[in-house]
Design a protein around this motif. Sequence first.
Motif, PDB file in Angstrom:
ATOM      1  N   ILE A 142       0.839  -1.199   0.000  1.00  7.64           N
ATOM      2  CA  ILE A 142       0.000   0.000   0.000  1.00  7.64           C
ATOM      3  C   ILE A 142       0.876   1.252   0.000  1.00  7.64           C
ATOM      4  O   ILE A 142       1.817   1.362   0.796  1.00  7.64           O
ATOM      5  N   ILE A 143       0.547   2.191  -0.872  1.00  9.63           N
ATOM      6  CA  ILE A 143       1.248   3.481  -0.944  1.00  9.63           C
ATOM      7  C   ILE A 143       0.396   4.509  -0.206  1.00  9.63           C
ATOM      8  O   ILE A 143      -0.805   4.652  -0.489  1.00  9.63           O
ATOM      9  N   THR A 144       0.989   5.223   0.732  1.00  9.44           N
ATOM     10  CA  THR A 144       0.225   6.153   1.566  1.00  9.44           C
ATOM     11  C   THR A 144       0.759   7.585   1.447  1.00  9.44           C
ATOM     12  O   THR A 144       1.900   7.805   1.042  1.00  9.44           O
ATOM     13  N   SER A 145      -0.105   8.521   1.818  1.00  8.51           N
ATOM     14  CA  SER A 145       0.281   9.934   1.896  1.00  8.51           C
ATOM     15  C   SER A 145       0.498  10.306   3.359  1.00  8.51           C
ATOM     16  O   SER A 145       0.305   9.482   4.263  1.00  8.51           O
ATOM     17  N   LYS A 146       0.880  11.535   3.614  1.00  3.51           N
ATOM     18  CA  LYS A 146       1.117  11.973   4.995  1.00  3.51           C
ATOM     19  C   LYS A 146      -0.178  12.223   5.745  1.00  3.51           C
ATOM     20  O   LYS A 146      -0.231  12.092   6.968  1.00  3.51           O
ATOM     21  N   HIS A 147      -1.237  12.591   5.020  1.00  4.53           N
ATOM     22  CA  HIS A 147      -2.485  12.982   5.677  1.00  4.53           C
ATOM     23  C   HIS A 147      -3.646  12.126   5.178  1.00  4.53           C
ATOM     24  O   HIS A 147      -3.697  11.769   3.996  1.00  4.53           O
ATOM     25  N   PRO A 148      -4.600  11.818   6.059  1.00  2.33           N
ATOM     26  CA  PRO A 148      -5.764  11.013   5.634  1.00  2.33           C
ATOM     27  C   PRO A 148      -6.655  11.801   4.687  1.00  2.33           C
ATOM     28  O   PRO A 148      -6.848  13.007   4.870  1.00  2.33           O
ATOM     29  N   ASN A 149      -7.187  11.110   3.691  1.00  2.04           N
ATOM     30  CA  ASN A 149      -8.057  11.777   2.728  1.00  2.04           C
ATOM     31  C   ASN A 149      -8.981  10.771   2.039  1.00  2.04           C
ATOM     32  O   ASN A 149      -8.921  10.594   0.819  1.00  2.04           O
ATOM     33  N   PRO A 150      -9.849  10.093   2.819  1.00  2.51           N
ATOM     34  CA  PRO A 150     -10.787   9.154   2.183  1.00  2.51           C
ATOM     35  C   PRO A 150     -11.724   9.879   1.219  1.00  2.51           C
ATOM     36  O   PRO A 150     -11.978  11.082   1.365  1.00  2.51           O
ATOM     37  N   LYS A 151     -12.250   9.138   0.249  1.00  2.00           N
ATOM     38  CA  LYS A 151     -13.179   9.699  -0.734  1.00  2.00           C
ATOM     39  C   LYS A 151     -14.580   9.135  -0.492  1.00  2.00           C
ATOM     40  O   LYS A 151     -14.747   7.969  -0.173  1.00  2.00           O
ATOM     41  N   ARG A 152     -15.573  10.001  -0.669  1.00  4.86           N
ATOM     42  CA  ARG A 152     -16.951   9.551  -0.473  1.00  4.86           C
ATOM     43  C   ARG A 152     -17.353   8.502  -1.513  1.00  4.86           C
ATOM     44  O   ARG A 152     -18.204   7.658  -1.265  1.00  4.86           O
ATOM     45  N   ASP A 153     -16.739   8.572  -2.685  1.00  3.21           N
ATOM     46  CA  ASP A 153     -17.047   7.569  -3.713  1.00  3.21           C
ATOM     47  C   ASP A 153     -16.709   6.158  -3.247  1.00  3.21           C
ATOM     48  O   ASP A 153     -17.262   5.180  -3.763  1.00  3.21           O
ATOM     49  N   TRP A 154     -15.799   6.029  -2.293  1.00  7.56           N
ATOM     50  CA  TRP A 154     -15.428   4.701  -1.803  1.00  7.56           C
ATOM     51  C   TRP A 154     -16.634   3.973  -1.197  1.00  7.56           C
ATOM     52  O   TRP A 154     -16.659   2.743  -1.160  1.00  7.56           O
ATOM     53  N   LEU A 155     -17.617   4.751  -0.725  1.00  3.49           N
ATOM     54  CA  LEU A 155     -18.793   4.160  -0.097  1.00  3.49           C
ATOM     55  C   LEU A 155     -19.867   3.768  -1.103  1.00  3.49           C
ATOM     56  O   LEU A 155     -20.838   3.105  -0.746  1.00  3.49           O
ATOM     57  N   ASN A 156     -19.704   4.185  -2.352  1.00  7.29           N
ATOM     58  CA  ASN A 156     -20.703   3.889  -3.381  1.00  7.29           C
ATOM     59  C   ASN A 156     -20.555   2.432  -3.817  1.00  7.29           C
ATOM     60  O   ASN A 156     -19.555   2.062  -4.448  1.00  7.29           O
ATOM     61  N   PRO A 157     -21.540   1.578  -3.507  1.00  4.92           N
ATOM     62  CA  PRO A 157     -21.399   0.143  -3.843  1.00  4.92           C
ATOM     63  C   PRO A 157     -21.330  -0.113  -5.342  1.00  4.92           C
ATOM     64  O   PRO A 157     -20.823  -1.146  -5.780  1.00  4.92           O
ATOM     65  N   ASN A 158     -21.839   0.826  -6.148  1.00  9.23           N
ATOM     66  CA  ASN A 158     -21.828   0.627  -7.591  1.00  9.23           C
ATOM     67  C   ASN A 158     -20.441   0.801  -8.209  1.00  9.23           C
ATOM     68  O   ASN A 158     -20.203   0.361  -9.329  1.00  9.23           O
ATOM     69  N   LEU A 159     -19.536   1.445  -7.466  1.00  6.85           N
ATOM     70  CA  LEU A 159     -18.207   1.705  -8.009  1.00  6.85           C
ATOM     71  C   LEU A 159     -17.194   0.638  -7.627  1.00  6.85           C
ATOM     72  O   LEU A 159     -16.097   0.598  -8.166  1.00  6.85           O
ATOM     73  N   GLY A 160     -17.532  -0.206  -6.656  1.00  6.40           N
ATOM     74  CA  GLY A 160     -16.712  -1.378  -6.354  1.00  6.40           C
ATOM     75  C   GLY A 160     -15.388  -1.106  -5.682  1.00  6.40           C
ATOM     76  O   GLY A 160     -14.426  -1.861  -5.859  1.00  6.40           O
ATOM     77  N   TYR A 161     -15.313  -0.044  -4.851  1.00  5.42           N
ATOM     78  CA  TYR A 161     -14.046   0.253  -4.186  1.00  5.42           C
ATOM     79  C   TYR A 161     -13.781  -0.679  -3.004  1.00  5.42           C
ATOM     80  O   TYR A 161     -12.637  -1.020  -2.730  1.00  5.42           O
ATOM     81  N   ILE A 162     -14.832  -1.044  -2.265  1.00  5.50           N
ATOM     82  CA  ILE A 162     -14.655  -1.869  -1.073  1.00  5.50           C
ATOM     83  C   ILE A 162     -15.669  -2.999  -1.063  1.00  5.50           C
ATOM     84  O   ILE A 162     -16.738  -2.914  -1.672  1.00  5.50           O
ATOM     85  N   LYS A 163     -15.309  -4.072  -0.341  1.00  2.00           N
ATOM     86  CA  LYS A 163     -16.162  -5.251  -0.226  1.00  2.00           C
ATOM     87  C   LYS A 163     -16.617  -5.469   1.217  1.00  2.00           C
ATOM     88  O   LYS A 163     -17.771  -5.768   1.480  1.00  2.00           O
ATOM     89  N   SER A 164     -15.701  -5.342   2.177  1.00  2.32           N
ATOM     90  CA  SER A 164     -15.980  -5.778   3.544  1.00  2.32           C
ATOM     91  C   SER A 164     -16.734  -4.729   4.350  1.00  2.32           C
ATOM     92  O   SER A 164     -16.594  -3.518   4.131  1.00  2.32           O
ATOM     93  N   ALA A 165     -17.544  -5.209   5.298  1.00  2.57           N
ATOM     94  CA  ALA A 165     -18.279  -4.325   6.196  1.00  2.57           C
ATOM     95  C   ALA A 165     -17.334  -3.532   7.085  1.00  2.57           C
ATOM     96  O   ALA A 165     -17.612  -2.384   7.448  1.00  2.57           O
ATOM     97  N   ARG A 166     -16.201  -4.122   7.425  1.00  2.00           N
ATOM     98  CA  ARG A 166     -15.254  -3.434   8.286  1.00  2.00           C
ATOM     99  C   ARG A 166     -14.681  -2.201   7.592  1.00  2.00           C
ATOM    100  O   ARG A 166     -14.567  -1.129   8.185  1.00  2.00           O
ATOM    101  N   SER A 167     -14.307  -2.337   6.323  1.00  3.25           N
ATOM    102  CA  SER A 167     -13.781  -1.189   5.574  1.00  3.25           C
ATOM    103  C   SER A 167     -14.825  -0.084   5.497  1.00  3.25           C
ATOM    104  O   SER A 167     -14.528   1.096   5.723  1.00  3.25           O
ATOM    105  N   ARG A 168     -16.072  -0.491   5.185  1.00  5.29           N
ATOM    106  CA  ARG A 168     -17.136   0.506   5.079  1.00  5.29           C
ATOM    107  C   ARG A 168     -17.340   1.246   6.398  1.00  5.29           C
ATOM    108  O   ARG A 168     -17.490   2.474   6.421  1.00  5.29           O
ATOM    109  N   SER A 169     -17.324   0.519   7.501  1.00  4.15           N
ATOM    110  CA  SER A 169     -17.554   1.159   8.799  1.00  4.15           C
ATOM    111  C   SER A 169     -16.433   2.128   9.154  1.00  4.15           C
ATOM    112  O   SER A 169     -16.679   3.183   9.748  1.00  4.15           O
ATOM    113  N   LYS A 170     -15.189   1.794   8.775  1.00  4.97           N
ATOM    114  CA  LYS A 170     -14.069   2.693   9.052  1.00  4.97           C
ATOM    115  C   LYS A 170     -14.199   3.993   8.263  1.00  4.97           C
ATOM    116  O   LYS A 170     -13.934   5.086   8.787  1.00  4.97           O
TER     117      LYS A 170
END
Length: 734
Positions: A460-488
């Motif tokens: 995993i390549i990371t930046s210095k500061h956190p910057n999640p994207k709201r699109d990650w929560l969109n189930p149609n875009l397929g960014y995440i699978k697990s409930a744990r990732s979504r909850s974080k």
Amino acid sequence: MVSVREAHFNDPDFHLEAWVARHVSQADEAQILLTLLRQVEALPAKSPAAHRALLEQAREMIEILAPLNMDIETLQAAVLFLVFEAGLLSKEALADRYGTGLATLVGNVVTMNAIGALKLNPQSRSGEPQIDNIRRMLLAMVEDVRAVVIKLAERVCLLRAVKNADEETRVLLAREIADIYAPLANRLGIGQLKWELEDLSFRYLHPATYKDIAKQLDGKRLDREIFIDKFVSQLQQRLDEDQIRAKVYGRPKHIYSIWRKMKGKHLKFDELFDVRAVRIVTERLQDCYGALGVVHTLWHHIPREFDDYVANPKPNGYQSIHTVVVGPEGKTVEIQIRTQAMHEDAELGVAAHWKYKEGTKGKPSGYEEKINWLRKILQWQEDVAESGNLVEEVRSQVFEDRVYVFTPSGEVIDLPQGSTVLDFAYYIHSQVGHKCIGAKVDGRIVPFTYQVETGERIEIITSKHPNPKRDWLNPNLGYIKSARSRSKIQHWFKQQDRDKNIIAGKEMLETELLRVSLKLKDAAVAVERFNMSGMDDMLAAIGGGDLRLNQVVNYIQSSLRQERVSDEEAVEDLVKKGHHKPEPGGKGQVEVNGVGNLLSHMARCCQPVPGDEIYGFITKGRGISVHKADCEQVKELMRAHPERGVEVVWGENYSGGYRLRLRVLAHDRSGLLRDLTSVLAAEKSNVMAMSSSSDVKTQTAAIELELELYNLEGLSRVISKLTQVDGIIEARRL
């Protein structure tokens, strides 16, 4: 093949003392169990028939648990659990008469009933009472896994008992057990229970296929037994000559495992490699590889059919060497090689070494490893429970297939099948996920939506500061699978400024409503449904990730429909009109998993169309009503009657694509059509027709597309991808 009952309780020559002695070797423990059974016999019965059935089930539970090497307390608790469930003794009476230890274990078995919540529609959102029940169940399982073993044994008894029941009863029970209890037995490594749960469930769900495979096994049984006897004798003689201490014998084949391999490898029965199977059990680990050398010296092996689970154990701890050789007469034989300890562990799992010598206490060998996945869920429970996804996470951990990948340091990480590199990042640590800006798989850069596969090394390549994207929560875009990732991710956005969440939620909701030809003012009907005090609260919850956008939009759509007919009224109307009778061969609108040609109809409350994800609900004597998986009404029905839910899929008559029209509004520019068609091609959407017009004054273009899609999930994904094209103002369905 499935097991049969040992004890014939109608036998006048049956003697309880001799029967107990056969199952409990130590005299003092045999006396304890005999005394308990006599006490249960003396309890006041509600009816003679019910009391006799209770006694027979208690003896059958002991017959199942004793060979699993369970201790005397487990056998006692199994009997007392049945007594408690029958209402013959209260918890207080159990504690007073048999002690708090046994009463606690019985109570833990009772909490296992919460596992039934896991078979609810995966699209439904868990209520707080359900989450509490699941949490208590997990705690009970970690505290004393014997409770799970007792519950699994009780399910085996129940499966055997419904052999002559009506089809609906058999199918409902078999579906629950195949979906939940058999995978749980597998996760805990209890092979003896796993095989019987799978075979009996398969027998009820697919009776014709079961009988066909059983008939083929029986039809060639004599020839196969003669062949295996000769093969075993030859192999045993060669091992003895090489002074390898091992025992060779043929092993039974399980019909469900045969069917899975036939289906998974698209093979006919005669093409299977392992219908003829032999097992070698050695005394020492080094003898396993010595025996393997002997086998490969005697016969040619098939390289692609070799697996070394000794060096690389399965996730449930299973260890064995599997190889397939071309034996005498050119017939293939599957051979398993393992030590005696490995064999016990494979058959008994967490129960492998439960009886301790000389009264020593402590957990059995391998126990900690086998319930480590439970401990992980408990560590995450606050995060996932807060977002309402605890049930989803348990289901993922226990019942879904897993993939196994490596960190850069070589640590093995297991994730649900279909997990992305972003899920992997959040598994490592929430901050790693928040700061993730890229990922490498085996040294090459991949997108966030890349689904990891077993054996890959993830960096995993990371930046210095956190910057999640709201699109990650969109189930149609397929960014995440697990409930744990979504909850974080949801938790991170929840911590952000409320005003920003309101603005973001408003934009997200407006965009999604526009796609279904609705306006933001229409969303007012959903405020009360989701227990919000006002529109701003709901928008903030959507923007912060606490409330799922799809769930809100689906509710708004269903509540604004002019035609509202209840499920029971719809069934009555359809039955009167004589519609939706099953078609010959079961090739109608939908295929009901394991039920056969039952009546089915489309529920009017949500009006599912081909391509929708659907779920079935068994009505009382009127067939199956088919709902969209996210239908609010079916969720209410499932909360009231979870045992009547059934999986359904679209039948062959609806396997083709369906047409729909989209309108795309964009800033006019060169190459616009090329970019749009590239997106459609990437999503495998067939363009059946296209028309466009442009407005010179506003420099905008309006494009209407007629597409052929194969599922409605594809529609949302196509619209989402189109809106990401440079210059697109909006894209919506007409």
